[in-house]
Motif scaffolding. Sequence first.
Motif, PDB file in Angstrom:
ATOM      1  N   GLU A 137       0.687  -1.087   0.508  1.00 49.90           N
ATOM      2  CA  GLU A 137       0.257   0.375  -0.481  1.00 49.90           C
ATOM      3  C   GLU A 137       1.186   1.698   0.054  1.00 49.90           C
ATOM      4  OE1 GLU A 137      -3.416   1.703   3.073  1.00 49.90           O
ATOM      5  OE2 GLU A 137      -2.701   0.336   2.903  1.00 49.90           O
ATOM      6  N   ARG A 138       0.527   2.123  -0.911  1.00 45.92           N
ATOM      7  CA  ARG A 138       1.272   3.923  -0.531  1.00 45.92           C
ATOM      8  C   ARG A 138       0.000   4.514  -0.193  1.00 45.92           C
ATOM      9  NH1 ARG A 138       5.540   2.799  -3.159  1.00 45.92           N
ATOM     10  NH2 ARG A 138       6.442   4.996  -3.602  1.00 45.92           N
ATOM     11  N   ILE A 139       1.460   6.096  -0.167  1.00 42.92           N
ATOM     12  CA  ILE A 139       0.512   6.985   0.165  1.00 42.92           C
ATOM     13  C   ILE A 139       0.468   8.255  -0.060  1.00 42.92           C
ATOM     14  CG2 ILE A 139       0.370   9.339   2.508  1.00 42.92           C
ATOM     15  CD1 ILE A 139       1.026   7.104   4.450  1.00 42.92           C
ATOM     16  N   VAL A 140      -0.774   8.792  -1.099  1.00 43.94           N
ATOM     17  CA  VAL A 140      -0.428   9.784  -2.237  1.00 43.94           C
ATOM     18  C   VAL A 140      -0.568  11.052  -1.665  1.00 43.94           C
ATOM     19  CG1 VAL A 140      -0.993  10.221  -3.995  1.00 43.94           C
ATOM     20  CG2 VAL A 140      -1.315   7.971  -4.422  1.00 43.94           C
ATOM     21  N   ARG A 141       0.444  11.623  -1.881  1.00 45.23           N
ATOM     22  CA  ARG A 141       0.576  13.751  -1.503  1.00 45.23           C
ATOM     23  C   ARG A 141      -0.207  14.409  -2.413  1.00 45.23           C
ATOM     24  NH1 ARG A 141      -1.457  17.082   2.410  1.00 45.23           N
ATOM     25  NH2 ARG A 141      -0.091  18.633   1.927  1.00 45.23           N
ATOM     26  N   LYS A 142      -0.878  15.085  -3.122  1.00 44.19           N
ATOM     27  CA  LYS A 142      -1.241  16.421  -3.171  1.00 44.19           C
ATOM     28  C   LYS A 142      -1.014  17.529  -3.263  1.00 44.19           C
ATOM     29  CE  LYS A 142      -5.870  14.112  -6.168  1.00 44.19           C
ATOM     30  NZ  LYS A 142      -6.693  14.232  -6.379  1.00 44.19           N
ATOM     31  N   SER A 143      -0.246  17.871  -3.775  1.00 46.63           N
ATOM     32  CA  SER A 143       0.195  19.541  -3.215  1.00 46.63           C
ATOM     33  C   SER A 143      -1.146  20.142  -3.293  1.00 46.63           C
ATOM     34  CB  SER A 143       0.772  20.143  -4.988  1.00 46.63           C
ATOM     35  OG  SER A 143       0.066  21.934  -4.601  1.00 46.63           O
ATOM     36  N   PRO A 144      -1.566  21.037  -1.791  1.00 41.21           N
ATOM     37  CA  PRO A 144      -2.764  21.798  -1.201  1.00 41.21           C
ATOM     38  C   PRO A 144      -2.718  23.121  -2.084  1.00 41.21           C
ATOM     39  CG  PRO A 144      -0.227  21.771  -0.162  1.00 41.21           C
ATOM     40  CD  PRO A 144      -0.681  20.544  -0.357  1.00 41.21           C
ATOM     41  N   ALA A 145      -1.738  23.460  -2.819  1.00 48.05           N
ATOM     42  CA  ALA A 145      -1.811  24.611  -3.618  1.00 48.05           C
ATOM     43  C   ALA A 145      -2.143  25.141  -5.325  1.00 48.05           C
ATOM     44  CB  ALA A 145      -0.596  25.445  -3.841  1.00 48.05           C
ATOM     45  N   HIS A 146      -2.027  22.721  -5.590  1.00 38.09           N
ATOM     46  CA  HIS A 146      -2.709  23.025  -6.920  1.00 38.09           C
ATOM     47  C   HIS A 146      -3.626  21.639  -7.367  1.00 38.09           C
ATOM     48  CE1 HIS A 146       1.778  24.569  -6.830  1.00 38.09           C
ATOM     49  NE2 HIS A 146       1.022  25.462  -7.662  1.00 38.09           N
ATOM     50  N   GLY A 147      -3.718  20.857  -6.069  1.00 37.67           N
ATOM     51  CA  GLY A 147      -4.965  20.024  -6.213  1.00 37.67           C
ATOM     52  C   GLY A 147      -4.602  18.697  -6.877  1.00 37.67           C
ATOM     53  N   VAL A 148      -3.112  18.932  -7.544  1.00 37.89           N
ATOM     54  CA  VAL A 148      -2.356  17.511  -8.462  1.00 37.89           C
ATOM     55  C   VAL A 148      -1.666  16.663  -7.462  1.00 37.89           C
ATOM     56  CG1 VAL A 148      -2.690  18.852 -10.237  1.00 37.89           C
ATOM     57  CG2 VAL A 148      -0.435  18.640  -9.055  1.00 37.89           C
ATOM     58  N   GLU A 149      -1.911  15.845  -7.307  1.00 33.88           N
ATOM     59  CA  GLU A 149      -0.678  14.283  -7.704  1.00 33.88           C
ATOM     60  C   GLU A 149       0.875  15.261  -7.421  1.00 33.88           C
ATOM     61  OE1 GLU A 149       0.936  10.047  -7.332  1.00 33.88           O
ATOM     62  OE2 GLU A 149      -1.738  10.339  -7.938  1.00 33.88           O
ATOM     63  N   VAL A 150       1.455  15.433  -6.432  1.00 35.88           N
ATOM     64  CA  VAL A 150       3.016  15.443  -6.412  1.00 35.88           C
ATOM     65  C   VAL A 150       4.071  14.554  -6.129  1.00 35.88           C
ATOM     66  CG1 VAL A 150       3.009  17.491  -6.139  1.00 35.88           C
ATOM     67  CG2 VAL A 150       2.674  16.459  -4.307  1.00 35.88           C
ATOM     68  N   ALA A 151       3.812  13.286  -5.786  1.00 34.58           N
ATOM     69  CA  ALA A 151       4.576  12.417  -5.063  1.00 34.58           C
ATOM     70  C   ALA A 151       3.657  11.324  -4.075  1.00 34.58           C
ATOM     71  CB  ALA A 151       5.660  12.906  -3.111  1.00 34.58           C
ATOM     72  N   SER A 152       4.555   9.888  -3.613  1.00 33.34           N
ATOM     73  CA  SER A 152       3.585   8.810  -2.828  1.00 33.34           C
ATOM     74  C   SER A 152       4.758   8.243  -2.398  1.00 33.34           C
ATOM     75  CB  SER A 152       2.570   8.148  -3.976  1.00 33.34           C
ATOM     76  OG  SER A 152       3.629   7.407  -5.068  1.00 33.34           O
ATOM     77  N   TRP A 153       4.653   7.065  -1.154  1.00 33.87           N
ATOM     78  CA  TRP A 153       5.336   6.732  -0.860  1.00 33.87           C
ATOM     79  C   TRP A 153       5.112   6.143  -0.292  1.00 33.87           C
ATOM     80  CZ3 TRP A 153       4.508  11.312   0.900  1.00 33.87           C
ATOM     81  CH2 TRP A 153       4.769  12.292   0.661  1.00 33.87           C
ATOM     82  N   PRO A 154       6.003   4.046   0.423  1.00 32.09           N
ATOM     83  CA  PRO A 154       5.030   3.699   1.117  1.00 32.09           C
ATOM     84  C   PRO A 154       4.495   3.514   3.315  1.00 32.09           C
ATOM     85  CG  PRO A 154       7.218   2.833   0.355  1.00 32.09           C
ATOM     86  CD  PRO A 154       6.859   4.037   0.137  1.00 32.09           C
ATOM     87  N   ALA A 155       3.787   3.007   3.465  1.00 29.38           N
ATOM     88  CA  ALA A 155       2.148   2.663   4.068  1.00 29.38           C
ATOM     89  C   ALA A 155       3.111   2.270   5.146  1.00 29.38           C
ATOM     90  CB  ALA A 155       0.875   2.716   3.956  1.00 29.38           C
ATOM     91  N   GLY A 156       4.238   2.376   5.748  1.00 32.29           N
ATOM     92  CA  GLY A 156       5.158   1.101   6.057  1.00 32.29           C
ATOM     93  C   GLY A 156       4.168   0.909   7.985  1.00 32.29           C
ATOM     94  N   ASP A 157       4.170   0.213   7.915  1.00 34.17           N
ATOM     95  CA  ASP A 157       3.628  -0.396   9.252  1.00 34.17           C
ATOM     96  C   ASP A 157       4.407  -1.137  10.120  1.00 34.17           C
ATOM     97  OD1 ASP A 157       4.739  -2.559   8.067  1.00 34.17           O
ATOM     98  OD2 ASP A 157       2.863  -3.274   7.511  1.00 34.17           O
ATOM     99  N   GLU A 158       4.057  -1.828  11.415  1.00 31.13           N
ATOM    100  CA  GLU A 158       4.918  -2.691  12.683  1.00 31.13           C
ATOM    101  C   GLU A 158       6.426  -3.208  11.299  1.00 31.13           C
ATOM    102  OE1 GLU A 158       4.342  -4.257  16.400  1.00 31.13           O
ATOM    103  OE2 GLU A 158       2.755  -4.793  15.235  1.00 31.13           O
ATOM    104  N   ARG A 159       5.959  -3.929  10.634  1.00 28.99           N
ATOM    105  CA  ARG A 159       7.104  -4.624  10.560  1.00 28.99           C
ATOM    106  C   ARG A 159       8.319  -3.699   9.459  1.00 28.99           C
ATOM    107  NH1 ARG A 159       3.985  -7.507   5.724  1.00 28.99           N
ATOM    108  NH2 ARG A 159       2.663  -5.718   5.840  1.00 28.99           N
TER     109      ARG A 159
END
Length: 478
Positions: free
Chosen positions: A14-36
């Motif tokens: 699973e990944r976390i997607v980040r949208k720019s709060p100023a532009h409303g478009v996707e700018v990055a994504s990262w793994p959704a890390g967990d306890e492992r």
Amino acid sequence: MFIDGRFTDGGVAERIVRKSPAHGVEVASWPAGDERSVNKAVAAARRAFASGAWSRLHCAQRAAVMRKAADLVEANLEKFALVEALETGKPIMQARAEMGGVVNLWHYAAGACRTIRGESYNNLGENLFGLTIRQPVGVVGAIIPWNFPLIVLSERLPFILAAGCTAVIKPAEQTSGTALMLAEVLAKAGLPAGTVNIVTGTGPDAGQPLLDHRDVDMISFTGSTEVGRKVLAGAARNIKHVGLELGGKNPFVVFADADLKAAADAAAFSMCFNAGQCCVSASRLIVHKSVEAPFTRMLAKLLRSIKIGDTLSPKTQIGAIFERAHMDKIMGYVNNADAKIVAGGKRAGPRRGMFIEPTLITGAKRAAPICREEVFGPVMTVHGFSTYEQAVRLANDTRYGLSATIWSRDASSCLRAYRDIDAGRIWINTVMEDGPETPLGGCKESGVGREAGVMGIEAYTEVKTANINLGERERWLG
């Protein structure tokens, strides 16, 4: 993520997607890390610490790695600033200035690394001699907020490394980009594998396991007071060391003899810096009644002139609010203030982004939520005072004690207020100016401990005492 010297997905899909709060478009994504992911990172940090590859390295060699890292950040400053602006919504000019501050923090900590020392006690009598040394506390878990991703990390990580510790960093899940870029820089600078590890993910899934981990010796947390309480409760399970920098409801005190034009400009900057999403921003204007009306008009006029807009424009002074839920929360405070709005009070800026006008409010009751709670936006309430004692009472009428600002031409008033106002960081006839040499932190419900400066290194050490017998010990049993 960055674990044990290499980039990895940490075993999660699973990944976390980040949208720019100023532009409303996707700018990055990262793994959704967990306890492992956390377990792998902590194990790497523990192995690295136990090996002594960093903790027992000569201070000159540690300093050289940190200086090289600072130089690499400086060489890539524009890229760091762009990523920070896109992920947070802050103006690009502000992001560039912050990256310069990051470079200064790393260079300072590199030099301060060589100042760690112990003490000797030659006053214990003829036959007893005392020594103390400082040793690294061990594995440090640092949980970093979204509002100043890299500079807050750099107010902690270089000092953690200067002390000889290893670290597991959990950046905010929405703003992890510059932390991962920094990990790459540190590897290029020669930092041993496992010394710094970056786990991306949410607070419940990655932050809580880091907090609960029994092989983490200290937690450094920057964020809200409410979450800070949970950090303290979690740290109690295995008696971790804890450093907390939490919320604030910061007063901006203006005495009648102040330079009003300069104070008004400083107040505007303080409440609007980072769109007010700054733990040390001023949110309560406490002004002498003899100048309250003209000062309020002056400040309101300045606020109306501030440029709100695209974060990538060099002319923009206020960028976007971090996310819609937070914007709605800020507007809720404003709309329910039951007071007079003399400037701002509405959404602003480009339609695709989340922007709020700088808002100045008079006549709010001191018991109202907008006067008691941390709004964390470009909002300030106005309160008048008649005497010095009343000014101090108003300034201290909060559960917080993070920062305060004092404006007066009278040195005595300034120094008295400096002593009497409950805050860990105070500015006198200026605002938000400091350097990596000066410690920062809060009192009351704004936190415990200090970051930066020599104290910031000492916070990540244990003091060990030795008492040495130089002669014949007097025998207990003869």
